[in-house]
Design an enzyme around this catalytic site. Structure first.
Site, PDB file in Angstrom:
ATOM      1  N   ASP A 160       0.730  -1.012   0.080  1.00  0.00           N
ATOM      2  CA  ASP A 160       0.182   0.082   0.037  1.00  0.00           C
ATOM      3  C   ASP A 160       0.886   1.234   0.024  1.00  0.00           C
ATOM      4  OD1 ASP A 160      -2.258   1.625  -0.136  1.00  0.00           O
ATOM      5  OD2 ASP A 160      -2.373   1.575   2.313  1.00  0.00           O
ATOM      6  N   TRP A 197       0.875   4.639  12.406  1.00  0.00           N
ATOM      7  CA  TRP A 197       1.019   4.682  11.163  1.00  0.00           C
ATOM      8  C   TRP A 197       0.317   5.986  10.647  1.00  0.00           C
ATOM      9  CZ3 TRP A 197       4.236   2.500   8.168  1.00  0.00           C
ATOM     10  CH2 TRP A 197       3.923   2.403   6.738  1.00  0.00           C
ATOM     11  N   LYS A 245      -2.962   8.532   6.802  1.00  0.00           N
ATOM     12  CA  LYS A 245      -2.879   8.321   8.081  1.00  0.00           C
ATOM     13  C   LYS A 245      -1.654   8.865   8.936  1.00  0.00           C
ATOM     14  CE  LYS A 245      -4.754   3.545   7.821  1.00  0.00           C
ATOM     15  NZ  LYS A 245      -5.188   3.493   6.514  1.00  0.00           N
ATOM     16  N   ASN A 252       7.066  -7.478   6.188  1.00  0.00           N
ATOM     17  CA  ASN A 252       5.670  -6.584   6.775  1.00  0.00           C
ATOM     18  C   ASN A 252       4.501  -7.399   6.227  1.00  0.00           C
ATOM     19  OD1 ASN A 252       4.587  -4.111   8.007  1.00  0.00           O
ATOM     20  ND2 ASN A 252       3.843  -4.257   5.731  1.00  0.00           N
ATOM     21  N   GLU A 253       3.784  -7.483   7.287  1.00  0.00           N
ATOM     22  CA  GLU A 253       2.535  -8.064   7.183  1.00  0.00           C
ATOM     23  C   GLU A 253       2.422  -9.310   6.046  1.00  0.00           C
ATOM     24  OE1 GLU A 253      -0.353  -4.799   6.211  1.00  0.00           O
ATOM     25  OE2 GLU A 253      -0.526  -4.314   8.019  1.00  0.00           O
ATOM     26  N   TYR A 312     -10.621  -0.246  10.206  1.00  0.00           N
ATOM     27  CA  TYR A 312     -10.864  -1.175   9.405  1.00  0.00           C
ATOM     28  C   TYR A 312     -11.961  -2.013   9.888  1.00  0.00           C
ATOM     29  CZ  TYR A 312      -6.905   0.349   6.477  1.00  0.00           C
ATOM     30  OH  TYR A 312      -6.338   1.023   5.651  1.00  0.00           O
ATOM     31  N   GLU A 354       2.027  -0.406  13.923  1.00  0.00           N
ATOM     32  CA  GLU A 354       1.004   0.511  12.959  1.00  0.00           C
ATOM     33  C   GLU A 354      -0.103   0.559  13.885  1.00  0.00           C
ATOM     34  OE1 GLU A 354       0.346  -0.671   8.959  1.00  0.00           O
ATOM     35  OE2 GLU A 354       2.415  -1.057   8.554  1.00  0.00           O
TER      36      GLU A 354
END
Length: 595
Positions: free
Chosen positions: A163, A547, A566, A408-409, A469, A502
């Site tokens: 993203d 974040w 953000k 990351n993620e 979210y 984050e």
């Protein structure tokens, strides 16, 4: 690879400036030998900078494939048998380099340096033509991964699962430097304490050298220790430690025959113990942000003025740390963090290893299985391992780096995750001579009951968006779910400290709302205050990195209007309302802890 430095035995010639630039519309320039002659269809392009936002040409901005950079360079006259090295800080995401039509380098990976010895390809005092083909394409085999689609008009489009915008180009400095034929090629420094003294264990590589000696200089340039040989242990009496907020640096000066190389280092230790993160044996609490190398016009291009400004803002707010989300940052940033005493979580470009993060945010409209021969595969994993090893090779001596983030993620809840993660975690542990803690950043989809790899790592790093979210706008439910999940992590990963890497909502600057609804500045203040209230109640939480530091550019999508909003600051670094509330919190924490 050692940092390029001007020394008594090395001269550096900077090649930054305005280069000739051309788009390879058919992506066939290499086959056609475009590198052999000067471009006649080029346009000016600054280096370092992303090329994407420099012009108003939409076809250029969205081009998928090869991009050409070119300039003429005058070769300096070098003494004796010195070598001439061509160095690139980065080329995103892959590059080939030619000197007078002769290929001298090829590199994959968009955020780490590479170089080539061009001594035998050029003539001293003469000019040469330097041509660089940069490839911005991502595939399932690259780090980060992606894929290319072709639309109904036959135009290719790059898709990816991360993203942030896929900026490309020569993002960091390009230079020529000289070094002796017999030269220092690597330096490793590991430090410890013995009472009031500092212990410095060093290794220096200088192939072919007849004599190697070292000495340690303090910040004022005074010699405080010395030794002989390619490896050894030195003692610094009454050492001044490197610590958060006080970036005291020593220099290990290595002499190998005619070459002299100075390596900066700080004396400090890092340890994870009993759910605490210890720096120099003292509990450390991370205050700061995930960040991006992202600025208006230059994209991911490095700029020293903008770097210093960002650090000034972080220090104004009371931050003591940041994460290099989601790739290695420029070496200048790491050097400056060392000097300022800013703590860094150093992350590889392994982002987007999760095909479940799609939908409206990235707008792909496609679903894939994350780990398979056709998607994230053995080649991808090998690239991930390579990026871990090369990152640690570059940044191993930075005292600011206290923790490696290898991904990351990622899809850490998938059945196949463990087979992917194990060699990556092992590479980090085997590569780091300082044995820093190793972690990865867990995504919200991989809750404690689904996570399959946390035992491989030393810390729990969480990206969580309760209130945004999920539980959107309902901070009561968000707080209850956040507390419940943290309690589960403490059970699943006992003794491991938890760092929130984050958290926070998208926030439109200037949007004020009596009702504190999502997207308003009031809601950002409310949501972050809720997270902070939870963090303060749980000793196992040892860090808050919101974040993001600043708004940043992304691919277009229905949830991204002009990028990700953000940030605590706007993209041009103006504070949102909440920046002042967080400043008050962080300065109070700094006053209490001393750093």
């Amino acid at each position: 690879m050692l940092r390029v430095k001007q020394t008594a035995s090395r001269a550096v010639f900077n090649l930054d400036g305005v280069w000739n630039f051309a788009v390879d519309k058919e992506n066939d320039g290499i086959e056609k030998g475009r590198y052999r002659d000067e471009f006649t269809d080029g346009r000016p392009m600054p280096v370092p900078a992303s090329y994407n936002d420099i012009t108003n040409d939409v076809d250029l901005r969205d081009h998928v494939g090869l991009l050409w950079y070119q300039r003429r360079v005058t070769v300096p006259r070098i003494v004796a048998d010195n070598r001439l090295i061509l160095h690139f800080g980065s080329a995103t995401h892959a590059a080939k380099v030619w000197v007078n039509g002769q290929q001298v380098a090829e590199h994959e990976g968009g955020y780490l340096p590479f170089e080539a010895d061009i001594t035998d390809a050029v003539d001293p005092g003469a000019e040469f033509l330097l041509s660089v083909a940069v490839d911005n394409r991502l595939s399932w085999d690259t780090i980060p991964p992606g894929w290319i689609e072709t639309d109904s008009a036959g135009k290719p489009h790059q898709r990816y699962f991360h993203d942030f915008y896929n900026y490309s180009g020569l993002h960091r400095s390009v230079s020529l430097y000289t070094r002796p034929l017999i030269a220092v090629t690597d330096v490793t420094v590991v430090t410890d304490f013995d009472g009031a003294d500092g212990i410095v264990r060093y290794e220096a590589a200088a192939p072919g050298a007849e004599h190697i000696s070292v000495r340690v200089l303090d910040a004022a340039g005074k010699e405080v220790a010395a030794g002989e040989g390619a490896a050894g242990e030195l003692r610094i009496p009454n050492v001044t430690p490197w610590q958060p907020g006080r970036g005291y640096l020593y220099t290990l000066e290595v002499s190998a025959d005619q070459d002299i190389y100075p390596q900066k280092f700080g004396v400090r230790t890092v340890q994870v113990k009993d759910s605490q993160f210890l720096i120099n044996g003292k509990p450390f609490y991370f205050r700061g942000y995930g960040r991006h190398e992202d600025n208006i016009t230059i994209g991911k291009g490095h700029n020293n003025a903008l770097m210093v400004r960002d650090f000034e803002i972080m220090e104004w707010q009371g931050a003591n740390s940041f994460r290099t989300s989601h790739y290695p940052y420029a070496e200048e940033v790491m050097d400056y963090a060392d000097e300022r005493g800013v703590v860094v979580i150093d992350e590889t470009p392994a982002v987007g290893l999760n095909t479940g993060v799609s939908g409206g945010i990235l707008g792909s409209g496609k679903t894939f299985k994350t780990f398979s021969p056709e998607t994230i595969n053995d080649t991808t994993r090998a690239g991930n391992v390579r990026e871990v090893e090369k990152l640690i090779e570059r940044d191993k001596n930075h005292p600011c780096v206290v923790l490696w983030s290898v991904m990351n993620e990622p899809d850490s809840g998938a059945d196949e995750a463990r087979a992917y993660f194990e060699p990556v975690a092992r590479a980090a542990r085997e590569s780091d001579p300082q044995h820093r803690p190793v972690g990865f950043v867990n995504i919200m989809l991989a809750t404690p009951d689904k996570e399959k790899t946390i035992d491989l790592f030393d810390v729990v790093m969480l990206n969580r968006y309760y209130g945004w979210y999920v539980d959107t706008g309902n901070l009561d439910d968000a707080e209850a779910h956040l507390r419940q999940e943290i309690a589960e992590w403490i059970k699943v990963a006992p003794g491991k400290p938890i760092i929130f890497t984050e958290y926070g909502p998208d926030t439109l600057p200037g949007y004020r709302d009596f009702y504190h609804r999502p997207w308003s500045e009031e809601f950002q203040a409310d949501m972050l205050a809720m997270f902070h209230r939870v963090f303060d109640d749980i000793p196992e939480v040892v860090g808050e990195q919101m974040w993001n530091f600043a708004d940043f550019q992304t691919a277009p999508g229905i949830m991204r209007v002009g990028g990700n909003k953000k940030g605590m600051f706007t993209r041009d670094r103006q504070p949102k309302q909440n920046a002042f509330a967080v400043r008050q919190r962080w300065l109070a924490m700094k006053e209490e802890s001393g750093f």
